[in-house]
Design a protein around this motif. Structure first.
Motif, PDB file in Angstrom:
ATOM      1  N   SER A  46      50.141  50.608  33.520  1.00  0.00           N
ATOM      2  CA  SER A  46      49.311  50.886  32.335  1.00  0.00           C
ATOM      3  C   SER A  46      47.885  51.214  32.772  1.00  0.00           C
ATOM      4  CB  SER A  46      49.291  49.650  31.429  1.00  0.00           C
ATOM      5  OG  SER A  46      48.605  48.588  32.095  1.00  0.00           O
ATOM      6  N   ASP A  47      47.087  51.701  31.850  1.00  0.00           N
ATOM      7  CA  ASP A  47      45.683  51.975  32.167  1.00  0.00           C
ATOM      8  C   ASP A  47      44.949  50.716  32.643  1.00  0.00           C
ATOM      9  OD1 ASP A  47      45.762  54.737  31.813  1.00  0.00           O
ATOM     10  OD2 ASP A  47      45.195  54.607  29.696  1.00  0.00           O
ATOM     11  N   PRO A  48      45.123  49.556  31.976  1.00  0.00           N
ATOM     12  CA  PRO A  48      44.467  48.352  32.501  1.00  0.00           C
ATOM     13  C   PRO A  48      44.957  47.985  33.913  1.00  0.00           C
ATOM     14  CG  PRO A  48      45.091  48.009  30.218  1.00  0.00           C
ATOM     15  CD  PRO A  48      45.718  49.310  30.651  1.00  0.00           C
ATOM     16  N   ASP A  49      46.245  48.202  34.190  1.00  0.00           N
ATOM     17  CA  ASP A  49      46.758  47.941  35.539  1.00  0.00           C
ATOM     18  C   ASP A  49      46.150  48.912  36.548  1.00  0.00           C
ATOM     19  OD1 ASP A  49      48.347  45.803  34.791  1.00  0.00           O
ATOM     20  OD2 ASP A  49      50.165  47.024  34.575  1.00  0.00           O
ATOM     21  N   LEU A  50      45.995  50.161  36.157  1.00  0.00           N
ATOM     22  CA  LEU A  50      45.352  51.137  37.046  1.00  0.00           C
ATOM     23  C   LEU A  50      43.903  50.743  37.315  1.00  0.00           C
ATOM     24  CD1 LEU A  50      46.783  54.472  35.599  1.00  0.00           C
ATOM     25  CD2 LEU A  50      47.448  53.347  37.739  1.00  0.00           C
ATOM     26  N   ASP A  51      43.218  50.240  36.288  1.00  0.00           N
ATOM     27  CA  ASP A  51      41.846  49.748  36.484  1.00  0.00           C
ATOM     28  C   ASP A  51      41.835  48.630  37.516  1.00  0.00           C
ATOM     29  OD1 ASP A  51      40.968  51.484  34.458  1.00  0.00           O
ATOM     30  OD2 ASP A  51      40.899  49.888  32.931  1.00  0.00           O
ATOM     31  N   ALA A  52      42.756  47.673  37.363  1.00  0.00           N
ATOM     32  CA  ALA A  52      42.828  46.530  38.289  1.00  0.00           C
ATOM     33  C   ALA A  52      43.181  46.996  39.696  1.00  0.00           C
ATOM     34  CB  ALA A  52      43.842  45.507  37.788  1.00  0.00           C
ATOM     35  N   PHE A  53      44.067  47.987  39.823  1.00  0.00           N
ATOM     36  CA  PHE A  53      44.444  48.507  41.135  1.00  0.00           C
ATOM     37  C   PHE A  53      43.230  49.153  41.807  1.00  0.00           C
ATOM     38  CE2 PHE A  53      48.605  49.878  43.258  1.00  0.00           C
ATOM     39  CZ  PHE A  53      48.026  49.941  44.515  1.00  0.00           C
ATOM     40  N   GLU A  54      42.500  49.967  41.053  1.00  0.00           N
ATOM     41  CA  GLU A  54      41.307  50.607  41.611  1.00  0.00           C
ATOM     42  C   GLU A  54      40.281  49.570  42.066  1.00  0.00           C
ATOM     43  OE1 GLU A  54      40.966  54.974  39.610  1.00  0.00           O
ATOM     44  OE2 GLU A  54      40.551  53.281  38.280  1.00  0.00           O
ATOM     45  N   GLU A  55      40.110  48.507  41.307  1.00  0.00           N
ATOM     46  CA  GLU A  55      39.186  47.444  41.704  1.00  0.00           C
ATOM     47  C   GLU A  55      39.664  46.751  42.980  1.00  0.00           C
ATOM     48  OE1 GLU A  55      38.172  44.790  38.492  1.00  0.00           O
ATOM     49  OE2 GLU A  55      37.875  46.487  37.126  1.00  0.00           O
ATOM     50  N   LEU A  56      40.958  46.575  43.112  1.00  0.00           N
ATOM     51  CA  LEU A  56      41.523  45.920  44.290  1.00  0.00           C
ATOM     52  C   LEU A  56      41.393  46.784  45.542  1.00  0.00           C
ATOM     53  CD1 LEU A  56      42.952  43.328  45.112  1.00  0.00           C
ATOM     54  CD2 LEU A  56      45.124  44.448  44.605  1.00  0.00           C
ATOM     55  N   LEU A  57      41.204  48.073  45.375  1.00  0.00           N
ATOM     56  CA  LEU A  57      41.030  48.967  46.522  1.00  0.00           C
ATOM     57  C   LEU A  57      39.610  48.921  47.087  1.00  0.00           C
ATOM     58  CD1 LEU A  57      43.017  52.049  45.179  1.00  0.00           C
ATOM     59  CD2 LEU A  57      43.727  50.481  46.994  1.00  0.00           C
ATOM     60  N   GLU A  58      38.693  48.239  46.412  1.00  0.00           N
ATOM     61  CA  GLU A  58      37.295  48.202  46.854  1.00  0.00           C
ATOM     62  C   GLU A  58      36.997  47.185  47.958  1.00  0.00           C
ATOM     63  OE1 GLU A  58      35.162  50.551  46.117  1.00  0.00           O
ATOM     64  OE2 GLU A  58      36.751  51.453  44.925  1.00  0.00           O
ATOM     65  N   PRO A  59      37.490  45.940  47.887  1.00  0.00           N
ATOM     66  CA  PRO A  59      37.155  44.974  48.937  1.00  0.00           C
ATOM     67  C   PRO A  59      37.746  45.368  50.300  1.00  0.00           C
ATOM     68  CG  PRO A  59      38.079  43.866  47.014  1.00  0.00           C
ATOM     69  CD  PRO A  59      38.283  45.333  46.824  1.00  0.00           C
ATOM     70  N   GLU A  60      37.218  44.771  51.346  1.00  0.00           N
ATOM     71  CA  GLU A  60      37.700  45.010  52.705  1.00  0.00           C
ATOM     72  C   GLU A  60      39.171  44.623  52.834  1.00  0.00           C
ATOM     73  OE1 GLU A  60      35.972  46.352  55.299  1.00  0.00           O
ATOM     74  OE2 GLU A  60      34.330  46.688  53.890  1.00  0.00           O
ATOM     75  N   ASP A  61      39.875  45.345  53.696  1.00  0.00           N
ATOM     76  CA  ASP A  61      41.301  45.097  53.915  1.00  0.00           C
ATOM     77  C   ASP A  61      41.601  43.651  54.281  1.00  0.00           C
ATOM     78  OD1 ASP A  61      42.031  47.704  53.426  1.00  0.00           O
ATOM     79  OD2 ASP A  61      42.142  48.268  55.520  1.00  0.00           O
ATOM     80  N   GLN A  62      40.858  43.121  55.239  1.00  0.00           N
ATOM     81  CA  GLN A  62      41.136  41.758  55.706  1.00  0.00           C
ATOM     82  C   GLN A  62      40.972  40.747  54.580  1.00  0.00           C
ATOM     83  OE1 GLN A  62      42.441  40.985  58.776  1.00  0.00           O
ATOM     84  NE2 GLN A  62      42.783  39.037  57.773  1.00  0.00           N
ATOM     85  N   THR A  63      40.019  40.998  53.701  1.00  0.00           N
ATOM     86  CA  THR A  63      39.802  40.107  52.564  1.00  0.00           C
ATOM     87  C   THR A  63      41.000  40.129  51.623  1.00  0.00           C
ATOM     88  OG1 THR A  63      37.421  40.456  52.717  1.00  0.00           O
ATOM     89  CG2 THR A  63      38.263  39.644  50.612  1.00  0.00           C
ATOM     90  N   VAL A  64      41.444  41.317  51.246  1.00  0.00           N
ATOM     91  CA  VAL A  64      42.598  41.437  50.337  1.00  0.00           C
ATOM     92  C   VAL A  64      43.846  40.880  51.001  1.00  0.00           C
ATOM     93  CG1 VAL A  64      44.017  43.016  48.969  1.00  0.00           C
ATOM     94  CG2 VAL A  64      41.562  43.430  49.180  1.00  0.00           C
ATOM     95  N   PHE A  65      44.004  41.144  52.298  1.00  0.00           N
ATOM     96  CA  PHE A  65      45.164  40.617  53.027  1.00  0.00           C
ATOM     97  C   PHE A  65      45.164  39.087  52.990  1.00  0.00           C
ATOM     98  CE2 PHE A  65      47.450  39.313  56.863  1.00  0.00           C
ATOM     99  CZ  PHE A  65      48.658  39.958  56.646  1.00  0.00           C
ATOM    100  N   SER A  66      44.005  38.463  53.136  1.00  0.00           N
ATOM    101  CA  SER A  66      43.945  36.996  53.098  1.00  0.00           C
ATOM    102  C   SER A  66      44.311  36.463  51.717  1.00  0.00           C
ATOM    103  CB  SER A  66      42.571  36.490  53.540  1.00  0.00           C
ATOM    104  OG  SER A  66      41.580  36.790  52.588  1.00  0.00           O
ATOM    105  N   TRP A  67      43.979  37.207  50.652  1.00  0.00           N
ATOM    106  CA  TRP A  67      44.381  36.787  49.312  1.00  0.00           C
ATOM    107  C   TRP A  67      45.883  36.907  49.140  1.00  0.00           C
ATOM    108  CZ3 TRP A  67      40.465  40.514  46.616  1.00  0.00           C
ATOM    109  CH2 TRP A  67      39.152  40.061  46.829  1.00  0.00           C
ATOM    110  N   ILE A  68      46.440  38.017  49.590  1.00  0.00           N
ATOM    111  CA  ILE A  68      47.874  38.247  49.431  1.00  0.00           C
ATOM    112  C   ILE A  68      48.677  37.256  50.264  1.00  0.00           C
ATOM    113  CG2 ILE A  68      49.740  39.904  49.950  1.00  0.00           C
ATOM    114  CD1 ILE A  68      47.841  42.083  48.882  1.00  0.00           C
ATOM    115  N   SER A  69      48.197  36.971  51.469  1.00  0.00           N
ATOM    116  CA  SER A  69      48.920  36.053  52.349  1.00  0.00           C
ATOM    117  C   SER A  69      48.699  34.594  51.966  1.00  0.00           C
ATOM    118  CB  SER A  69      48.514  36.282  53.804  1.00  0.00           C
ATOM    119  OG  SER A  69      47.152  35.955  53.998  1.00  0.00           O
TER     120      SER A  69
END
Length: 98
Positions: A46-69
């Motif tokens: 959905s559009d709100p999900d696309l907004d959230a995805f775009e926001e998630l693409l902004e932080p550094e990779d290692q940071t997002v990886f630590s959240w996912i892991s």
């Protein structure tokens, strides 16, 4: 896995851009996590999900990886239903090559 396996044909410009960015993060692990999720789900977000995805693409990779892991807590602004969906997709192994 060689990377992008889904064609962007038929996607609107925003979805094409997100799909490309999901596969071109810089850290291969994040390319695979976000890219495989985008391959599977980009058409149905959905559009709100696309907004959230775009926001998630902004932080550094290692940071997002630590959240996912699960090694670092997820900040509230990123702790969205979409993030939970991405994490569940990753942990399920659905996005991994055979």
């Amino acid at each position: 896995m060689s990377g992008l396996t889904r064609s962007s044909d038929g996607l609107d410009e925003r979805r094409r851009r997100i799909l490309f960015r999901a596969w071109h993060r810089g850290m291969r692990e994040m390319d695979l996590i976000l890219g495989n999720f985008a391959n599977a789900e980009i058409e149905t977000l959905s559009d709100p999900d696309l907004d959230a995805f775009e926001e998630l693409l902004e932080p550094e990779d290692q940071t997002v990886f630590s959240w996912i892991s699960g090694t670092e807590p997820i900040p509230p602004e990123y702790d969205t239903p979409l993030f939970a969906q991405i994490r569940a997709f990753h942990l399920s192994g659905r996005g991994l090559p055979d």
